[in-house]
Design an enzyme around this catalytic site. Structure first.
Site, mmCIF file in Angstrom:
data_model
loop_
_atom_site.group_PDB
_atom_site.id
_atom_site.type_symbol
_atom_site.label_atom_id
_atom_site.label_comp_id
_atom_site.label_asym_id
_atom_site.label_seq_id
_atom_site.Cartn_x
_atom_site.Cartn_y
_atom_site.Cartn_z
ATOM 1 N N ARG B 58 2.746 1.474 37.394
ATOM 2 C CA ARG B 58 3.379 2.576 36.670
ATOM 3 C C ARG B 58 4.841 2.295 36.362
ATOM 4 N NH1 ARG B 58 -0.045 6.408 40.036
ATOM 5 N NH2 ARG B 58 1.758 6.361 41.403
ATOM 6 N N GLU B 95 1.130 2.615 54.161
ATOM 7 C CA GLU B 95 0.807 3.604 55.190
ATOM 8 C C GLU B 95 0.062 2.923 56.342
ATOM 9 O OE1 GLU B 95 -0.869 8.179 55.223
ATOM 10 O OE2 GLU B 95 -1.168 6.886 53.480
#
Lengths: 170, 170
Positions: B58, B95
């Site tokens: 993105r 994460e």
């Protein structure tokens, strides 16, 4: 400007025998990025495009400045699971096996005239999948534009029902 | 123009409890894409940037039209194995576990003044990795620009030694 001379050819990437066309050497040259965008943008204007669709990830690099140039929106086509809202899905062939591309169902209106934009036309499989996604939404594909075309892979033949244009041919 | 109103918030994507900020509703609006690009582009000019670095995927969507706007080159940061020539590599935390980002060694010159551009500032991990890649090349990071900032994740604090600017704050 000699845009073809800005493409770096790298041998044996990603595997032996492939002469990879590296567009990063063109992108990092501000004048070349401008010239390529303007030329592709003029093609999109001639086709009467009012929306730009580009596949992840290198299609984003060519498609978004083109959308900016013509003053229209950009719609990303992404790999499975990346887009957060409801999507159309199309399976397409890879060298080994298949993969899925997705586009948001509410990305286009049926009266949109769409150009599909990608960095490279090879066999045309990705572009064919993008065309199917656009047509599922009812919109019209007015053409497909590429920075680079590998003419020896005959993608243009596979996409013969559509207007295909490219800036740089190998 | 109310750019924040163009962002669609999707609940529980990619998993429960996350309010995902979907930028595709802004991108598909040609006027919003133009306005966002122009505003971020002016910030990049004020910082004196002469090169734009953006991470896959993105970051490409926001970074390339911005590079077009300021008339400078765009340098992609990609996931491991995607860039064909010699690269700098930086490991960064996800994460669960770690991942690697790469940038071509010959993408920047030591006298370049670089803006890093991405769609979203969350915890700042990806941006920190991009900064390390730019600094390995000897170039200077003059700032990092984001379309959207999630202020409650404090990415700005992690990047406190750098100029951080964003257009839309949640």
């Amino acid at each position: 400007m000699d845009l073809k001379g800005k493409i770096r050819v790298i041998h044996d990437f990603p595997k032996e025998g492939i002469r990879f066309k590296d567009i990063t050497t063109l992108l990092k040259d501000g004048d070349a990025l401008r010239a390529a965008t303007n030329q592709l943008g003029e093609m999109a204007k001639e086709l009467g495009a009012d929306a730009v669709v580009g596949p992840e990830a290198r299609g984003f690099v060519i498609g978004t400045p083109l959308a900016y140039y013509i003053g229209e929106g950009f719609i990303p086509v992404r790999k499975a699971g990346k887009l957060p809202a409801d999507t159309y899905k199309v399976e397409y062939d890879l060298e080994y096996g298949t993969d899925v591309l997705e586009m948001h169902k509410d990305a286009l209106e049926p009266d949109n005239k769409v150009v599909i934009v990608d960095d490279l036309l090879a066999t045309g499989g990705t572009t064919e999948a993008c065309i199917k996604l656009v047509e599922k939404s009812g919109a019209k594909v007015v053409g497909a534009l590429f920075l680079v075309e590998l003419t020896y892979l005959s993608g243009r033949e596979r996409l013969k029902d559509y207007v295909i244009k490219s800036l740089i041919k190998f």
